[in-house]
Design an enzyme around this catalytic site. Structure first.
Site, PDB file in Angstrom:
ATOM      1  N   GLU A  79     -13.678  -0.702   8.734  1.00  0.00           N
ATOM      2  CA  GLU A  79     -12.389  -0.541   8.071  1.00  0.00           C
ATOM      3  C   GLU A  79     -11.702  -1.900   7.922  1.00  0.00           C
ATOM      4  OE1 GLU A  79      -8.889   0.855  10.524  1.00  0.00           O
ATOM      5  OE2 GLU A  79     -10.487   1.925  11.572  1.00  0.00           O
ATOM      6  N   CYS A 111     -11.744   4.883  11.717  1.00  0.00           N
ATOM      7  CA  CYS A 111     -12.692   4.656  12.821  1.00  0.00           C
ATOM      8  C   CYS A 111     -13.836   5.658  12.843  1.00  0.00           C
ATOM      9  CB  CYS A 111     -11.947   4.707  14.157  1.00  0.00           C
ATOM     10  SG  CYS A 111     -10.631   3.486  14.287  1.00  0.00           S
ATOM     11  N   HIS A 233     -13.793   8.303  21.005  1.00  0.00           N
ATOM     12  CA  HIS A 233     -13.306   7.110  20.321  1.00  0.00           C
ATOM     13  C   HIS A 233     -12.215   6.523  21.218  1.00  0.00           C
ATOM     14  CE1 HIS A 233     -11.373   4.388  17.641  1.00  0.00           C
ATOM     15  NE2 HIS A 233     -10.310   5.150  17.483  1.00  0.00           N
TER      16      HIS A 233
END
Length: 403
Positions: A79, A111, A233
Site C-alpha cells: 500500500e 494491509c 495482522h
C-alpha cells in the site's frame, strides 16, 4: 492436492529507533508505548532502500535456481507503491533474474493484499500444479513526525513461495470474510501520509474479526478447540492481544496466549509493516514457538476500507527444518540504533528524483539511483565487481603514466 507455503522469509532495513527514545523525545511516558502498544522498536529505512529493494532482499533469502525455473507468477502486495502505473513486481524480473515468461502484478487493499495474493496463488497452482508462485508483501509505514501514529511506524517485507506439496504450511480450504465501505484509514493519492480515525479503526478491526471468524466457523464446522494458535495482522501488538481476549482467556486456553507471545516477538522489534504484518507474525510463531507438525493455525487478515478475512493453515511434517531462524535473528541483532536526530534527518530527507547512492551497500540489494524518475537497483556482489574493475582500470592508467 495440498497447496501452501513452501518457503518464507522476511527482510528488515538496517536501522531502528527504540520507542523509549521516541517517547522521551516527545515528552511522553515510555510505558504508553512499551506497555500501551506493547511495542519496543520500529524499523527505519535508509535512503537506499524502498519497498522494491526490501521485497527483493526478502526473496533472495529463499530463492534458488530451481524456484526461478518454476515461478511463472509474481504478486507484489503493497500500500506504499512507488509508482501509480508500473507494477513493482515488474522490477523483480530484472533484480532477481526471473523468467520473462512470468505473469507479474501489483495488488493493493490496505494491509490485506498479501492474503488476497495467497488465495490467487492457490488457484493458480490448482490449474498449474508444477509451477510456483512468488508472493511478496513490502511496505513502509509512515505517519509523520510528532503525530499520534508515529509510534506505530515500521518497515519491512515478507516473501513466500507457494507450491503444491509445501514444506512449511498447507493453506486450508475454508475462509470467512466480511467487507464494508468505510473510511477508518485511507490515503488519497495526493497525500504523503494516511488519514487515520484511530479509535474508529480499532473498533472496526475488532468488529471485522468477529464477523469473519464466525463466518469461518460456520463454513468449516470447526471450533476454537481445533486451532492451536491464532495470529493477527499486527499494526501494534496490543490490539492483537485484546482481540484474542474476545475469544477466550488464559485460564481456559493458556496455549493460545503463549503462542501469541511467540508470534509477536518479531513484530515488537520491527513495528507495523502493513501488508506483511500478519505473515511476519506467522514467521515469528513458526520460528520462536513450539507448534508441532500437523497443527492448525488461525490467521486474521485485516485491510482498512475495509475487509477482514479469517482462514487457517496446517503445519507440515518437519516444517522446522525449512525455516530461516538463524538468518532472521542475526539480521535483527545486526541493526543500528539511531538517535532521534538521525531518525528525524532520514525522515525529512525523502528524495524522489535525481538521486545516487555512492557508498558501499550493507544489504544485498539497494536502490542505487533515481534518474528521470526511473529507479535503478544494484546487487552487493555487482558493486564489489564494479569496484574492483574500477580499481584495476585506475592502476592500469597509473602504470601507463609511469611508463
Amino acid at each position: 492436492m495440498k497447496i501452501g507455503i513452501d518457503k518464507i522469509s522476511f527482510f528488515v532495513p538496517k536501522y531502528y529507533l527504540t520507542l523509549e527514545d521516541l517517547a522521551v523525545a516527545r515528552q511522553i511516558d515510555p510505558m504508553k508505548y512499551t506497555r500501551g502498544l506493547m511495542q519496543e522498536k520500529m524499523a527505519i529505512t535508509p535512503l537506499n532502500q524502498d519497498t522494491i529493494s526490501m521485497a527483493a532482499n526478502a526473496a533472495l533469502n529463499i530463492l534458488t535456481n530451481e524456484d526461478i525455473e518454476k515461478i511463472d507468477l509474481v504478486m507484489f502486495a503493497t500500500e506504499t507503491s512507488v509508482d501509480h502505473s508500473k507494477a513493482a513486481a515488474t522490477n523483480l524480473i530484472s533484480i532477481l533474474g526471473l523468467k520473462n515468461q512470468t505473469r507479474v502484478i501489483e495488488l493493493k487493499q490496505a494491509c490485506y493484499a498479501a492474503t488476497a495474493a495467497l488465495n490467487f496463488a492457490k488457484g493458480h497452482i490448482l490449474q498449474n500444479p508444477d509451477s510456483k508462485v512468488l508472493v511478496v508483501a513490502s511496505d513502509i509505514a509512515r505517519y509523520g513526525l510528532k503525530t499520534d501514529g508515529e509510534a506505530t511506524q515500521g518497515a519491512g517485507s515478507v516473501a513466500m513461495i507457494v507450491s503444491k506439496d509445501p514444506k512449511i504450511t498447507v493453506i486450508n480450504q475454508h475462509a470467512g470474510f466480511y467487507s464494508d465501505d468505510l473510511y477508518d484509514f485511507f490515503r488519497p493519492s495526493h497525500m504523503d501520509y494516511a488519514l487515520v480515525e484511530g479509535h474508529y479503526s480499532n473498533e472496526m478491526y475488532k468488529k471485522f474479526f468477529n464477523e469473519s471468524y464466525n463466518d469461518f466457523l460456520n463454513k468449516s464446522n470447526q471450533t476454537l478447540d481445533d486451532l492451536k494458535a491464532v495470529t493477527f495482522h499486527i499494526p501494534y501488538v496490543k490490539i492483537g492481544l485484546k482481540t484474542l481476549s474476545f475469544l477466550t482467556n488464559p485460564d481456559e486456553r493458556l496455549d493460545l496466549f503463549e503462542n501469541f507471545k511467540d508470534a509477536t516477538i518479531y513484530n515488537k522489534q520491527i513495528g507495523n509493516i502493513y501488508t506483511g504484518s500478519l505473515y511476519l507474525s506467522l514467521i515469528s510463531l513458526l520460528e520462536q514457538g513450539n507448534l508441532k507438525d500437523n497443527e492448525q493455525i488461525g490467521l486474521y487478515s485485516y485491510g482498512s476500507g475495509a475487509i477482514g478475512e479469517f482462514f487457517s493453515m496446517t503445519t507440515v511434517e518437519g516444517y522446522k527444518h525449512h525455516l530461516n531462524k538463524v538468518h532472521h535473528e542475526k539480521m535483527l541483532n545486526d541493526r543500528v540504533n539511531l538517535s532521534i536526530d538521525e531518525y528525524e534527518n532520514i525522515f525529512n530527507s525523502i528524495i524522489k528524483n535525481d538521486f545516487i547512492f555512492d557508498d558501499e551497500p550493507h544489504e544485498e540489494i539497494i536502490l542505487k539511483q533515481i534518474k528521470n524518475y526511473k529507479r535503478y537497483y544494484e546487487k552487493k556482489n555487482t558493486w564489489k565487481c564494479s569496484f574492483f574493475i574500477l580499481l584495476w582500470k585506475r592502476l592500469k592508467n597509473l602504470k601507463n603514466r609511469v611508463k
